[in-house]
Scaffold this motif. Structure first.
Motif, PDB file in Angstrom:
ATOM      1  N   ALA A   1       0.833  -1.206   0.000  1.00  0.00           N
ATOM      2  CA  ALA A   1       0.000   0.000   0.000  1.00  0.00           C
ATOM      3  C   ALA A   1       0.870   1.259   0.000  1.00  0.00           C
ATOM      4  O   ALA A   1       0.567   2.236  -0.696  1.00  0.00           O
ATOM      5  CB  ALA A   1      -0.926  -0.003   1.220  1.00  0.00           C
ATOM      6  N   PHE A   2       1.980   1.214   0.747  1.00  0.00           N
ATOM      7  CA  PHE A   2       2.888   2.364   0.798  1.00  0.00           C
ATOM      8  C   PHE A   2       3.561   2.590  -0.555  1.00  0.00           C
ATOM      9  O   PHE A   2       3.620   3.727  -1.044  1.00  0.00           O
ATOM     10  CB  PHE A   2       3.945   2.143   1.879  1.00  0.00           C
ATOM     11  CG  PHE A   2       4.986   3.228   1.945  1.00  0.00           C
ATOM     12  CD1 PHE A   2       4.688   4.468   2.505  1.00  0.00           C
ATOM     13  CD2 PHE A   2       6.257   3.015   1.433  1.00  0.00           C
ATOM     14  CE1 PHE A   2       5.648   5.476   2.553  1.00  0.00           C
ATOM     15  CE2 PHE A   2       7.225   4.010   1.485  1.00  0.00           C
ATOM     16  CZ  PHE A   2       6.919   5.239   2.043  1.00  0.00           C
TER      17      PHE A   2
ATOM     18  N   THR B   1       1.733   6.575  -7.006  1.00  0.00           N
ATOM     19  CA  THR B   1       0.608   7.420  -7.397  1.00  0.00           C
ATOM     20  C   THR B   1       0.891   8.885  -7.113  1.00  0.00           C
ATOM     21  O   THR B   1       0.601   9.762  -7.943  1.00  0.00           O
ATOM     22  CB  THR B   1      -0.667   6.980  -6.658  1.00  0.00           C
ATOM     23  OG1 THR B   1      -0.911   5.594  -6.898  1.00  0.00           O
ATOM     24  CG2 THR B   1      -1.867   7.788  -7.128  1.00  0.00           C
ATOM     25  N   ILE B   2       1.464   9.178  -5.958  1.00  0.00           N
ATOM     26  CA  ILE B   2       1.783  10.567  -5.606  1.00  0.00           C
ATOM     27  C   ILE B   2       2.806  11.153  -6.573  1.00  0.00           C
ATOM     28  O   ILE B   2       2.703  12.319  -6.983  1.00  0.00           O
ATOM     29  CB  ILE B   2       2.307  10.639  -4.150  1.00  0.00           C
ATOM     30  CG1 ILE B   2       1.170  10.412  -3.161  1.00  0.00           C
ATOM     31  CG2 ILE B   2       2.964  11.996  -3.877  1.00  0.00           C
ATOM     32  CD1 ILE B   2       0.083  11.458  -3.191  1.00  0.00           C
ATOM     33  N   SER B   3       3.791  10.352  -6.971  1.00  0.00           N
ATOM     34  CA  SER B   3       4.801  10.827  -7.922  1.00  0.00           C
ATOM     35  C   SER B   3       4.162  11.186  -9.262  1.00  0.00           C
ATOM     36  O   SER B   3       4.444  12.244  -9.840  1.00  0.00           O
ATOM     37  CB  SER B   3       5.876   9.753  -8.129  1.00  0.00           C
ATOM     38  OG  SER B   3       6.523   9.440  -6.913  1.00  0.00           O
ATOM     39  N   LEU B   4       3.286  10.299  -9.759  1.00  0.00           N
ATOM     40  CA  LEU B   4       2.593  10.576 -11.014  1.00  0.00           C
ATOM     41  C   LEU B   4       1.679  11.786 -10.886  1.00  0.00           C
ATOM     42  O   LEU B   4       1.596  12.632 -11.788  1.00  0.00           O
ATOM     43  CB  LEU B   4       1.772   9.349 -11.436  1.00  0.00           C
ATOM     44  CG  LEU B   4       2.559   8.087 -11.790  1.00  0.00           C
ATOM     45  CD1 LEU B   4       1.611   6.927 -12.045  1.00  0.00           C
ATOM     46  CD2 LEU B   4       3.435   8.325 -13.011  1.00  0.00           C
TER      47      LEU B   4
ATOM     48  N   THR C   1      -7.396   4.402   0.329  1.00  0.00           N
ATOM     49  CA  THR C   1      -7.834   3.503  -0.736  1.00  0.00           C
ATOM     50  C   THR C   1      -6.853   2.348  -0.921  1.00  0.00           C
ATOM     51  O   THR C   1      -7.250   1.192  -1.119  1.00  0.00           O
ATOM     52  CB  THR C   1      -7.992   4.278  -2.055  1.00  0.00           C
ATOM     53  OG1 THR C   1      -8.913   5.357  -1.872  1.00  0.00           O
ATOM     54  CG2 THR C   1      -8.483   3.366  -3.166  1.00  0.00           C
ATOM     55  N   ALA C   2      -5.551   2.664  -0.846  1.00  0.00           N
ATOM     56  CA  ALA C   2      -4.523   1.635  -1.038  1.00  0.00           C
ATOM     57  C   ALA C   2      -4.640   0.526   0.000  1.00  0.00           C
ATOM     58  O   ALA C   2      -4.633  -0.665  -0.338  1.00  0.00           O
ATOM     59  CB  ALA C   2      -3.138   2.271  -0.987  1.00  0.00           C
ATOM     60  N   ILE C   3      -4.753   0.886   1.266  1.00  0.00           N
ATOM     61  CA  ILE C   3      -4.814  -0.129   2.327  1.00  0.00           C
ATOM     62  C   ILE C   3      -6.166  -0.856   2.288  1.00  0.00           C
ATOM     63  O   ILE C   3      -6.247  -2.044   2.641  1.00  0.00           O
ATOM     64  CB  ILE C   3      -4.566   0.498   3.714  1.00  0.00           C
ATOM     65  CG1 ILE C   3      -4.276  -0.586   4.748  1.00  0.00           C
ATOM     66  CG2 ILE C   3      -5.724   1.361   4.140  1.00  0.00           C
ATOM     67  CD1 ILE C   3      -3.007  -1.350   4.510  1.00  0.00           C
TER      68      ILE C   3
ATOM     69  N   LEU D   1      -6.312   6.233  -9.949  1.00  0.00           N
ATOM     70  CA  LEU D   1      -5.008   5.674 -10.306  1.00  0.00           C
ATOM     71  C   LEU D   1      -4.516   4.650  -9.291  1.00  0.00           C
ATOM     72  O   LEU D   1      -3.906   3.638  -9.650  1.00  0.00           O
ATOM     73  CB  LEU D   1      -3.966   6.791 -10.430  1.00  0.00           C
ATOM     74  CG  LEU D   1      -3.893   7.556 -11.747  1.00  0.00           C
ATOM     75  CD1 LEU D   1      -2.870   8.679 -11.639  1.00  0.00           C
ATOM     76  CD2 LEU D   1      -3.542   6.625 -12.897  1.00  0.00           C
ATOM     77  N   ILE D   2      -4.783   4.909  -8.006  1.00  0.00           N
ATOM     78  CA  ILE D   2      -4.237   4.044  -6.957  1.00  0.00           C
ATOM     79  C   ILE D   2      -4.847   2.646  -7.014  1.00  0.00           C
ATOM     80  O   ILE D   2      -4.211   1.673  -6.580  1.00  0.00           O
ATOM     81  CB  ILE D   2      -4.474   4.670  -5.555  1.00  0.00           C
ATOM     82  CG1 ILE D   2      -3.673   3.944  -4.475  1.00  0.00           C
ATOM     83  CG2 ILE D   2      -5.948   4.658  -5.195  1.00  0.00           C
ATOM     84  CD1 ILE D   2      -2.203   4.098  -4.582  1.00  0.00           C
ATOM     85  N   ILE D   3      -6.037   2.513  -7.584  1.00  0.00           N
ATOM     86  CA  ILE D   3      -6.726   1.211  -7.591  1.00  0.00           C
ATOM     87  C   ILE D   3      -5.980   0.166  -8.428  1.00  0.00           C
ATOM     88  O   ILE D   3      -5.598  -0.885  -7.893  1.00  0.00           O
ATOM     89  CB  ILE D   3      -8.186   1.383  -8.058  1.00  0.00           C
ATOM     90  CG1 ILE D   3      -8.966   2.195  -7.017  1.00  0.00           C
ATOM     91  CG2 ILE D   3      -8.846   0.023  -8.270  1.00  0.00           C
ATOM     92  CD1 ILE D   3     -10.355   2.614  -7.476  1.00  0.00           C
ATOM     93  N   PRO D   4      -5.734   0.387  -9.731  1.00  0.00           N
ATOM     94  CA  PRO D   4      -5.003  -0.646 -10.489  1.00  0.00           C
ATOM     95  C   PRO D   4      -3.558  -0.807 -10.040  1.00  0.00           C
ATOM     96  O   PRO D   4      -3.015  -1.920 -10.075  1.00  0.00           O
ATOM     97  CB  PRO D   4      -5.076  -0.136 -11.934  1.00  0.00           C
ATOM     98  CG  PRO D   4      -5.322   1.331 -11.824  1.00  0.00           C
ATOM     99  CD  PRO D   4      -6.145   1.510 -10.593  1.00  0.00           C
ATOM    100  N   ILE D   5      -2.929   0.293  -9.589  1.00  0.00           N
ATOM    101  CA  ILE D   5      -1.537   0.209  -9.130  1.00  0.00           C
ATOM    102  C   ILE D   5      -1.439  -0.678  -7.895  1.00  0.00           C
ATOM    103  O   ILE D   5      -0.585  -1.573  -7.808  1.00  0.00           O
ATOM    104  CB  ILE D   5      -0.970   1.618  -8.836  1.00  0.00           C
ATOM    105  CG1 ILE D   5      -0.849   2.411 -10.141  1.00  0.00           C
ATOM    106  CG2 ILE D   5       0.392   1.526  -8.134  1.00  0.00           C
ATOM    107  CD1 ILE D   5      -0.435   3.862  -9.939  1.00  0.00           C
TER     108      ILE D   5
END
Length: 259
Positions: free
Chosen positions: A80-81, A87-90, A145-147, A234-238
């Motif tokens: 998740a991290f 995602t934050i970088s993009l 969302t990631a976790i 974006l975070i979902i598929p990543i």
């Protein structure tokens, strides 16, 4: 005892009573994140500092505190991290481009009277500041969302060891789709609820719909909502693909060691 102290105590009691140790850690992380944000603001006042670099490091610390302190050190927290930082970088690159193209940095005409007594020649790049504000506004939703995706994916893999990468990925995407709709609405109402006074102000200024939509202050909020939604999407598929790869690879390593 003032109102702020009473509200803090009520929040702490409820979080501990309902969440137990995790609730207490969540409460502590709230204050830790506040310290990180405040320190970031102090560093950004230095004209020689790059606000985007400061924002990236601040988001790294906030994501680490949110994921590793609350959820402890585990494979789901790690994936998740990593997903959050990618995602934050993009998002930083995308938002930097968008803010420079839309020219939403700085202050709007409605704020000129309030700022008339102050000097705006403070040596800061308001384009980068605007991008930093948007990214800071989205880090919480992205990490959450990631976790929320990584955790059930890990549980599925524990229950069904032979689950393939494709099945895990599709499972994560299914969860992500359910989260996406609710998170998008949450972000929308959170930003608009915070700017309710602005809408009333526009009404008092007799702004037409066109004037309101083209106002820099309003456009800033709209772009913030859109960028936050893009970040959550974006975070979902990543997260889904990274978690699936990590879980299957980790399970294969364990089987190899046992053999």
């Amino acid at each position: 005892m003032n109102v702020l102290t009473v509200l803090t105590l009520i929040l702490f009691i409820l979080m501990v009573a309902i969440g137990g140790k995790k609730g207490a850690r969540s409460f502590a992380v709230l204050f830790l994140n506040f310290i990180i944000l405040f320190a970031s603001i102090v560093f950004m006042t230095n004209p020689d500092a790059n606000p985007l670099v400061i924002t990236f490091f601040a988001c790294t610390l906030i994501a680490a505190a949110t994921l590793f302190i609350i959820n402890e050190w585990s494979s789901k927290s790690i994936t998740a991290f990593v997903s959050t930082m990618i995602t934050i970088s993009l998002l930083l690159l995308f938002i930097s481009f968008m803010t420079s193209q839309t020219m939403i940095q700085g202050f709007g005409e409605e704020e000129i009277e309030e700022l008339g007594a102050f000097s705006l020649l403070i040596g800061l790049d308001f384009t980068q500041i605007a991008a930093s504000v948007i990214v800071m506004s989205t880090i919480g939703a992205i990490a959450d969302t990631a976790i929320s995706i990584a955790s059930p994916m890990q549980e599925l893999q524990r229950q069904h060891r032979e689950t393939s990468i494709k099945r895990l990925f599709l499972f994560g995407m299914k969860i992500g789709r359910d989260i996406l709709g609710t998170n998008a609405n949450t972000l929308f109402f959170a930003f608009f609820g915070g700017q309710l006074a602005l809408l009333i102000w526009f009404k008092d200024l007799s702004y037409s719909l066109g004037d309101m939509v083209n106002a820099k202050v309003f456009a800033n909020e709209i772009i913030t909502i859109f960028c936050a939604g893009i970040g959550v999407a974006l975070i979902i598929p990543i997260t889904a693909i990274l978690t699936a790869l990590h879980l299957v690879r980790d399970d294969r390593k364990k089987k190899t060691r046992n053999q």
